[in-house]
Design an enzyme around this catalytic site. Structure first.
Site, PDB file in Angstrom:
ATOM      1  N   PRO A  12       0.797  -1.228   0.000  1.00  0.00           N
ATOM      2  CG  PRO A  12      -0.102  -1.092   2.135  1.00  0.00           C
ATOM      3  CD  PRO A  12       0.548  -2.053   1.189  1.00  0.00           C
ATOM      4  CG  ASN A  13      -0.227   4.292   1.341  1.00  0.00           C
ATOM      5  OD1 ASN A  13      -1.201   4.840   0.839  1.00  0.00           O
ATOM      6  ND2 ASN A  13      -0.265   3.715   2.528  1.00  0.00           N
ATOM      7  NE  ARG A  20       3.979   6.568   1.680  1.00  0.00           N
ATOM      8  CZ  ARG A  20       4.229   5.342   2.068  1.00  0.00           C
ATOM      9  NH1 ARG A  20       4.692   4.455   1.202  1.00  0.00           N
ATOM     10  NH2 ARG A  20       4.047   4.975   3.321  1.00  0.00           N
ATOM     11  CE1 TYR A  25       9.028   5.015   3.141  1.00  0.00           C
ATOM     12  CE2 TYR A  25       7.387   6.762   2.992  1.00  0.00           C
ATOM     13  CZ  TYR A  25       7.908   5.665   3.645  1.00  0.00           C
ATOM     14  OH  TYR A  25       7.328   5.205   4.802  1.00  0.00           O
ATOM     15  CG  ASN A  76       8.469  -2.002   0.106  1.00  0.00           C
ATOM     16  OD1 ASN A  76       7.974  -2.095   1.233  1.00  0.00           O
ATOM     17  ND2 ASN A  76       9.024  -0.888  -0.338  1.00  0.00           N
ATOM     18  CB  ALA A  79       1.542   0.077   6.211  1.00  0.00           C
ATOM     19  CD  GLU A 100      10.914  -7.484   6.007  1.00  0.00           C
ATOM     20  OE1 GLU A 100      11.170  -8.570   6.572  1.00  0.00           O
ATOM     21  OE2 GLU A 100      10.559  -6.455   6.609  1.00  0.00           O
ATOM     22  CG  HIS A 102      11.267  -2.278   4.427  1.00  0.00           C
ATOM     23  ND1 HIS A 102       9.898  -2.250   4.349  1.00  0.00           N
ATOM     24  CD2 HIS A 102      11.587  -3.404   5.110  1.00  0.00           C
ATOM     25  CE1 HIS A 102       9.413  -3.310   4.959  1.00  0.00           C
ATOM     26  NE2 HIS A 102      10.413  -4.033   5.427  1.00  0.00           N
ATOM     27  NE  ARG A 109      10.420   5.910   8.581  1.00  0.00           N
ATOM     28  CZ  ARG A 109       9.446   5.766   7.675  1.00  0.00           C
ATOM     29  NH1 ARG A 109       9.551   4.855   6.732  1.00  0.00           N
ATOM     30  NH2 ARG A 109       8.386   6.537   7.726  1.00  0.00           N
TER      31      ARG A 109
HETATM   32  C1  DQA Z   1       8.366   1.013   3.673  1.00  0.00           C
HETATM   33  C2  DQA Z   1       8.479   1.193   5.198  1.00  0.00           C
HETATM   34  C3  DQA Z   1       7.138   0.949   5.859  1.00  0.00           C
HETATM   35  O1  DQA Z   1       7.254   1.124   7.274  1.00  0.00           O
HETATM   36  C4  DQA Z   1       6.112   1.951   5.342  1.00  0.00           C
HETATM   37  O2  DQA Z   1       4.840   1.672   5.910  1.00  0.00           O
HETATM   38  C5  DQA Z   1       6.046   1.984   3.867  1.00  0.00           C
HETATM   39  C6  DQA Z   1       7.285   1.907   3.094  1.00  0.00           C
HETATM   40  C7  DQA Z   1       9.683   1.362   2.953  1.00  0.00           C
HETATM   41  O3  DQA Z   1       9.841   0.956   1.811  1.00  0.00           O
HETATM   42  O4  DQA Z   1      10.544   2.065   3.519  1.00  0.00           O
HETATM   43  O5  DQA Z   1       4.979   2.191   3.285  1.00  0.00           O
HETATM   44  O6  DQA Z   1       8.073  -0.335   3.403  1.00  0.00           O
END
Ligand code: DQA
Length: 151
Positions: A12-13, A20, A25, A76, A79, A100, A102, A109
């Site tokens: 998501p997002n 964003r 990011y 990725n 959240a 995994e 990010h 964080r």
């Molecule tokens: C994320 C880190 C997550 O905590 C966050 O909710 C994201 C992006 C990252 O790529 O840094 O949406 O996965």
């Protein structure tokens, strides 16, 4: 030899990358990150597929469908990393080696981001290198694929 097939799943997002929270990011869109990954993958003889969804269930379905179709998943989960038992169970169920990733260093964080429900069922984690995390995942995929035992 057939190219290794790697499935990149984005949660998501991540469709909002570019605008964003660029301080966290970066300024690249997901499409631009995909283009960088594709260029590197081609040079490595890897075939990649990129998908993004804001829906947990859709990500679960894609993980399930990856079995027999892709050799490695790069995830990725955004959240959902910190909340989703469903994603964790899907990864454990299909046994497709999963990496995994990010963009940000989640460990530097907020505390709630230090917990990953998917980490125990993934082969490893790459975090904190921005779009570079996606490129590094290609190297990790090669290592994971070549290893007869978990690395
Ligand atoms: C994320 C880190 C997550 O905590 C966050 O909710 C994201 C992006 C990252 O790529 O840094 O949406 O996965």
């Amino acid at each position: 030899m057939l190219p290794m097939k790697v499935l990149f799943l984005n949660g998501p997002n991540l469709n909002l990358l570019g605008t964003r929270e660029p301080d966290k990011y970066g300024r690249l869109t997901l499409k631009e990150i995909e283009a960088q990954v594709r260029a590197k993958a081609t040079g490595m003889g890897i075939s990649v597929e990129f998908r993004q969804s804001n829906l947990e269930g859709e990500l679960v379905t894609w993980i399930q469908q990856a079995k027999g179709e892709f050799e490695v998943i790069v995830l990725n989960a955004a959240a959902y990393t910190h909340t989703s038992v469903a994603l964790r169970d899907a990864i454990a169920a299909v046994q497709v080696p999963t990496i995994e990733i990010h963009l940000s260093n989640v460990h530097a964080r907020e505390e709630f981001r230090h917990i990953s429900l998917i980490a125990p069922v993934c082969r490893g984690q790459i975090a904190g290198f921005g779009a570079g995390s996606y490129e590094l995942a290609l190297e990790a995929a090669v290592i994971v694929k070549g290893a007869s035992k978990p690395v």
